[in-house]
Write a protein that holds these residues in place. Structure first.
Motif, mmCIF file in Angstrom:
data_model
loop_
_atom_site.group_PDB
_atom_site.id
_atom_site.type_symbol
_atom_site.label_atom_id
_atom_site.label_comp_id
_atom_site.label_asym_id
_atom_site.label_seq_id
_atom_site.Cartn_x
_atom_site.Cartn_y
_atom_site.Cartn_z
ATOM 1 N N SER A 138 10.594 -11.703 17.748
ATOM 2 C CA SER A 138 9.802 -11.441 16.764
ATOM 3 C C SER A 138 10.553 -11.596 15.246
ATOM 4 O O SER A 138 11.477 -10.860 15.344
ATOM 5 N N LEU A 139 9.853 -12.286 14.285
ATOM 6 C CA LEU A 139 10.206 -12.191 13.003
ATOM 7 C C LEU A 139 9.100 -11.358 12.321
ATOM 8 O O LEU A 139 7.881 -11.857 12.312
ATOM 9 N N ILE A 140 9.402 -10.395 11.672
ATOM 10 C CA ILE A 140 8.587 -9.556 11.044
ATOM 11 C C ILE A 140 8.733 -9.375 9.597
ATOM 12 O O ILE A 140 9.902 -9.312 8.968
ATOM 13 N N TYR A 141 7.750 -9.125 8.897
ATOM 14 C CA TYR A 141 8.020 -8.995 7.411
ATOM 15 C C TYR A 141 6.724 -8.106 6.856
ATOM 16 O O TYR A 141 5.740 -8.116 7.379
ATOM 17 N N THR A 142 7.121 -6.939 6.208
ATOM 18 C CA THR A 142 6.072 -6.058 5.574
ATOM 19 C C THR A 142 6.328 -5.827 4.112
ATOM 20 O O THR A 142 7.372 -5.854 3.745
ATOM 21 N N TYR A 143 5.334 -5.682 3.324
ATOM 22 C CA TYR A 143 5.360 -5.284 2.011
ATOM 23 C C TYR A 143 4.779 -3.744 1.935
ATOM 24 O O TYR A 143 3.471 -3.546 2.441
ATOM 25 N N SER A 144 5.568 -2.781 1.306
ATOM 26 C CA SER A 144 4.930 -1.629 1.186
ATOM 27 C C SER A 144 5.119 -1.145 -0.263
ATOM 28 O O SER A 144 5.747 -1.429 -1.004
ATOM 29 N N GLY A 145 3.510 -0.761 -0.900
ATOM 30 C CA GLY A 145 3.428 -0.536 -2.120
ATOM 31 C C GLY A 145 3.816 0.937 -2.276
ATOM 32 O O GLY A 145 3.569 1.821 -1.520
ATOM 33 N N HIS A 146 4.299 1.177 -3.648
ATOM 34 C CA HIS A 146 4.560 2.685 -3.978
ATOM 35 C C HIS A 146 3.993 2.964 -5.563
ATOM 36 O O HIS A 146 4.171 1.949 -6.186
ATOM 37 N N PRO A 147 3.173 3.904 -5.764
ATOM 38 C CA PRO A 147 2.762 4.114 -6.898
ATOM 39 C C PRO A 147 3.671 4.058 -8.146
ATOM 40 O O PRO A 147 3.231 3.696 -9.424
ATOM 41 N N ASP A 148 4.798 4.516 -7.904
ATOM 42 C CA ASP A 148 5.516 4.808 -9.189
ATOM 43 C C ASP A 148 6.927 3.961 -9.098
ATOM 44 O O ASP A 148 7.642 3.504 -10.146
ATOM 45 N N LEU A 149 7.402 3.521 -7.883
ATOM 46 C CA LEU A 149 8.670 2.801 -7.753
ATOM 47 C C LEU A 149 8.456 1.320 -7.456
ATOM 48 O O LEU A 149 9.338 0.676 -7.205
ATOM 49 N N GLY A 150 7.169 0.797 -7.445
ATOM 50 C CA GLY A 150 6.871 -0.407 -7.093
ATOM 51 C C GLY A 150 7.038 -0.765 -5.583
ATOM 52 O O GLY A 150 6.947 0.298 -4.800
ATOM 53 N N GLY A 151 7.274 -2.001 -5.307
ATOM 54 C CA GLY A 151 6.990 -2.291 -3.722
ATOM 55 C C GLY A 151 8.608 -2.352 -3.153
ATOM 56 O O GLY A 151 9.459 -2.712 -3.657
ATOM 57 N N THR A 152 8.324 -2.379 -1.805
ATOM 58 C CA THR A 152 9.337 -2.589 -0.896
ATOM 59 C C THR A 152 9.033 -3.726 -0.166
ATOM 60 O O THR A 152 8.003 -3.888 0.730
#
Length: 175
Positions: free
Chosen positions: A152-166
């Motif tokens: 499996s190849l997995i990608y996720t984007y996590s948003g953060h209100p102060d520090l931006g995205g991961t």
């Protein structure tokens, strides 16, 4: 995994993990994590390592319960870092076809309890859409998983209100 914003705070994490099926309904796992943190313009950088241990029990084919203890210090990130282990408990339900939903409770220290919800939606035979919502602070996660012959190849984007995205990338192999 990379988190943060250049010039303010950046964190990099590399994780290696494995799991073993003990019985048909019980699995255990472990993960080793190396983390590097950088403040400001790169003049202050710290690094350390931790160990996580977990177990999962499948009560019936559609219901899974899990628990873990994480953040067991192998090498402190900061000299004065005395963090408590991270405790987690979760439950997930999956349908026979395309939907799985789950919830997780996390305790990072005395009085610090957090909750998260997640969903996996099969959009095709080899592609899953991933979505999640974390609380305190409220953050969303979106991503996808491509399944190809036991990997499996997995990608996720996590948003953060102060520090931006991961942005997080993962690779999984199973026999």
């Amino acid at each position: 995994n990379r988190f943060g914003e250049a010039g303010l705070y950046q964190e990099y994490t590399i994780t290696g993990a494995g799991s073993w099926r003990i019985r048909r309904d019980l699995s255990v796992g472990t993960a080793l994590k190396y983390r590097s943190a950088e403040f400001g313009d790169g003049q202050s950088r710290y690094a350390g390592g931790t160990l996580d241990l977990s177990a999962a029990y499948r009560a019936v084919p559609s219901l899974l319960f899990s628990g873990s203890i994480g953040g067991l210090t192998l090498d402190r990130l900061y000299d004065e870092d005395d963090t408590d282990p991270i405790l987690e408990a979760g439950a997930a339900w999956s349908s026979r076809s395309e939907v799985a939903i789950g919830a997780i409770w996390t305790r990072r220290g005395p009085g610090d309890h957090r909750f998260a919800l997640g969903q996996v939606l099969a959009l095709g035979q080899n592609f899953d859409f991933l979505a999640g919502l974390r609380f305190d602070p409220v953050r969303y996660n979106l991503g996808g998983r491509v399944l190809l012959r036991g990997t499996s190849l997995i990608y996720t984007y996590s948003g953060h209100p102060d520090l931006g995205g991961t942005h997080a990338f993962g690779f999984q192999w199973s026999r």
